[in-house]
Design a protein around this motif. Structure first.
Motif, PDB file in Angstrom:
ATOM      1  N   MET A   1       3.573 100.609  42.160  1.00 24.89           N
ATOM      2  CA  MET A   1       3.972 101.642  41.207  1.00 24.89           C
ATOM      3  C   MET A   1       5.440 101.531  40.827  1.00 24.89           C
ATOM      4  SD  MET A   1       1.660 104.772  42.708  1.00 24.89           S
ATOM      5  CE  MET A   1       2.265 106.022  41.611  1.00 24.89           C
ATOM      6  N   GLU A   2       6.245 100.914  41.694  1.00 27.59           N
ATOM      7  CA  GLU A   2       7.672 100.755  41.428  1.00 27.59           C
ATOM      8  C   GLU A   2       8.012  99.499  40.627  1.00 27.59           C
ATOM      9  OE1 GLU A   2      10.385 102.795  42.364  1.00 27.59           O
ATOM     10  OE2 GLU A   2       8.744 104.225  42.671  1.00 27.59           O
ATOM     11  N   THR A   3       7.067  98.570  40.535  1.00 23.33           N
ATOM     12  CA  THR A   3       7.351  97.308  39.863  1.00 23.33           C
ATOM     13  C   THR A   3       7.337  97.467  38.347  1.00 23.33           C
ATOM     14  OG1 THR A   3       6.769  94.975  39.754  1.00 23.33           O
ATOM     15  CG2 THR A   3       4.946  96.512  39.843  1.00 23.33           C
ATOM     16  N   ASP A   4       8.039  96.575  37.675  1.00 21.07           N
ATOM     17  CA  ASP A   4       8.078  96.582  36.213  1.00 21.07           C
ATOM     18  C   ASP A   4       6.957  95.750  35.612  1.00 21.07           C
ATOM     19  OD1 ASP A   4      10.378  98.119  36.308  1.00 21.07           O
ATOM     20  OD2 ASP A   4      11.704  96.366  36.291  1.00 21.07           O
ATOM     21  N   GLU A   5       6.187  95.081  36.456  1.00 22.73           N
ATOM     22  CA  GLU A   5       5.108  94.223  35.975  1.00 22.73           C
ATOM     23  C   GLU A   5       4.034  95.051  35.273  1.00 22.73           C
ATOM     24  OE1 GLU A   5       4.989  90.821  36.254  1.00 22.73           O
ATOM     25  OE2 GLU A   5       7.014  90.970  37.073  1.00 22.73           O
ATOM     26  N   GLU A   6       3.465  94.468  34.215  1.00 23.36           N
ATOM     27  CA  GLU A   6       2.396  95.143  33.486  1.00 23.36           C
ATOM     28  C   GLU A   6       1.100  95.115  34.296  1.00 23.36           C
ATOM     29  OE1 GLU A   6       0.003  94.352  29.412  1.00 23.36           O
ATOM     30  OE2 GLU A   6       2.192  94.310  29.277  1.00 23.36           O
ATOM     31  N   HIS A   7       0.834  93.983  34.921  1.00 20.92           N
ATOM     32  CA  HIS A   7      -0.373  93.824  35.736  1.00 20.92           C
ATOM     33  C   HIS A   7       0.018  93.905  37.207  1.00 20.92           C
ATOM     34  CE1 HIS A   7      -3.261  91.302  38.051  1.00 20.92           C
ATOM     35  NE2 HIS A   7      -4.111  92.052  37.396  1.00 20.92           N
ATOM     36  N   THR A   8      -0.503  94.899  37.912  1.00 24.61           N
ATOM     37  CA  THR A   8      -0.218  95.030  39.334  1.00 24.61           C
ATOM     38  C   THR A   8      -1.513  94.845  40.125  1.00 24.61           C
ATOM     39  OG1 THR A   8      -0.451  97.433  39.201  1.00 24.61           O
ATOM     40  CG2 THR A   8       1.784  96.530  39.050  1.00 24.61           C
ATOM     41  N   PHE A   9      -1.365  94.332  41.331  1.00 24.93           N
ATOM     42  CA  PHE A   9      -2.544  94.048  42.142  1.00 24.93           C
ATOM     43  C   PHE A   9      -2.271  94.347  43.600  1.00 24.93           C
ATOM     44  CE2 PHE A   9       0.050  90.308  42.457  1.00 24.93           C
ATOM     45  CZ  PHE A   9      -0.103  89.898  43.769  1.00 24.93           C
ATOM     46  N   LEU A  10      -3.361  94.517  44.321  1.00 22.20           N
ATOM     47  CA  LEU A  10      -3.329  94.731  45.759  1.00 22.20           C
ATOM     48  C   LEU A  10      -4.580  94.061  46.316  1.00 22.20           C
ATOM     49  CD1 LEU A  10      -2.946  98.238  47.436  1.00 22.20           C
ATOM     50  CD2 LEU A  10      -4.202  96.364  48.425  1.00 22.20           C
ATOM     51  N   SER A  11      -4.393  93.156  47.260  1.00 20.49           N
ATOM     52  CA  SER A  11      -5.509  92.470  47.900  1.00 20.49           C
ATOM     53  C   SER A  11      -5.447  92.752  49.393  1.00 20.49           C
ATOM     54  CB  SER A  11      -5.409  90.964  47.642  1.00 20.49           C
ATOM     55  OG  SER A  11      -6.346  90.267  48.429  1.00 20.49           O
ATOM     56  N   LEU A  12      -6.570  93.197  49.951  1.00 25.13           N
ATOM     57  CA  LEU A  12      -6.638  93.534  51.367  1.00 25.13           C
ATOM     58  C   LEU A  12      -7.855  92.836  51.965  1.00 25.13           C
ATOM     59  CD1 LEU A  12      -5.490  95.310  53.692  1.00 25.13           C
ATOM     60  CD2 LEU A  12      -7.002  97.126  52.891  1.00 25.13           C
ATOM     61  N   THR A  13      -7.625  92.018  52.990  1.00 26.50           N
ATOM     62  CA  THR A  13      -8.723  91.279  53.616  1.00 26.50           C
ATOM     63  C   THR A  13      -8.586  91.294  55.138  1.00 26.50           C
ATOM     64  OG1 THR A  13      -7.518  89.170  53.517  1.00 26.50           O
ATOM     65  CG2 THR A  13      -8.975  89.669  51.675  1.00 26.50           C
ATOM     66  N   THR A  14      -9.707  91.074  55.790  1.00 27.54           N
ATOM     67  CA  THR A  14      -9.705  90.876  57.236  1.00 27.54           C
ATOM     68  C   THR A  14     -10.476  89.594  57.539  1.00 27.54           C
ATOM     69  OG1 THR A  14     -11.715  92.200  57.546  1.00 27.54           O
ATOM     70  CG2 THR A  14      -9.597  93.319  57.846  1.00 27.54           C
ATOM     71  N   LYS A  15     -10.082  88.972  58.628  1.00 24.55           N
ATOM     72  CA  LYS A  15     -10.779  87.788  59.135  1.00 24.55           C
ATOM     73  C   LYS A  15     -10.947  87.969  60.633  1.00 24.55           C
ATOM     74  CE  LYS A  15      -8.566  84.911  55.706  1.00 24.55           C
ATOM     75  NZ  LYS A  15      -7.444  84.027  55.460  1.00 24.55           N
ATOM     76  N   ASN A  16     -12.019  87.426  61.141  1.00 24.70           N
ATOM     77  CA  ASN A  16     -12.292  87.510  62.568  1.00 24.70           C
ATOM     78  C   ASN A  16     -12.343  86.100  63.141  1.00 24.70           C
ATOM     79  OD1 ASN A  16     -13.066  88.718  65.036  1.00 24.70           O
ATOM     80  ND2 ASN A  16     -15.199  88.251  64.593  1.00 24.70           N
ATOM     81  N   ARG A  17     -11.539  85.844  64.155  1.00 24.78           N
ATOM     82  CA  ARG A  17     -11.530  84.559  64.842  1.00 24.78           C
ATOM     83  C   ARG A  17     -11.601  84.835  66.339  1.00 24.78           C
ATOM     84  NH1 ARG A  17     -12.054  83.312  60.219  1.00 24.78           N
ATOM     85  NH2 ARG A  17     -10.770  81.937  58.974  1.00 24.78           N
ATOM     86  N   SER A  18     -12.765  84.582  66.936  1.00 32.94           N
ATOM     87  CA  SER A  18     -12.979  84.819  68.349  1.00 32.94           C
ATOM     88  C   SER A  18     -12.665  86.286  68.651  1.00 32.94           C
ATOM     89  CB  SER A  18     -12.125  83.867  69.182  1.00 32.94           C
ATOM     90  OG  SER A  18     -12.390  84.023  70.549  1.00 32.94           O
TER      91      SER A  18
END
Length: 139
Positions: free
Chosen positions: A53-70
């Protein structure tokens, strides 16, 4: 509880024009405390939404992922950022870092002129009751 929290945060982000990608799955064999996971994800989402919300970019994104290893759970978030300021460890990042240490893990953050990235590594306790002790009955 985590599902509800993520739905609310994602809905808020999308209402503010942020493109959200969320691929979060907590394995049944991860014996962490639900409250700890909620603290981590709430702080990650709040910081990411604020940054977008603070950025001046026209297109903003948020990516949230999880991975499981053992026995390890890896949480990674990447979001839009236009900050040129050094990263400050505030209350939210400090909470995440403390929980990561509680789970014998780590937190790593990086930022450039276009995006912010946080990676949190948690090691699952061997037993479900490692961090939660039963309450004594009231007498």
């Amino acid at each position: 509880v985590l599902d509800l929290l993520l739905k609310e945060k994602i809905s808020y982000a999308e209402r503010n024009g942020i493109e959200v990608t969320c691929r979060v799955q907590i394995p049944a064999a991860f014996y962490g405390d639900d409250l700890d996971l909620c603290v981590i994800f709430a702080n990650i989402m709040d910081n990411a939404i604020h940054s977008c919300m603070e950025t001046d970019e026209e297109h903003t994104f948020l990516s949230l992922t999880t991975k499981n290893r053992s026995r390890f759970l890896i949480i990674e978030a990447v979001n839009s950022s236009s900050s040129t300021e050094p990263i400050e460890i505030g209350t939210g990042l400090s909470n995440i870092q403390n929980i990561a240490h509680k789970y014998q893990g780590a937190m790593e953050i990086s930022c450039d002129e276009k995006q912010f990235r946080i990676t949190v590594l948690l090691c699952s306790p061997k037993r479900k009751d490692t961090f939660t002790q039963p309450m004594e009955p009231f007498t």
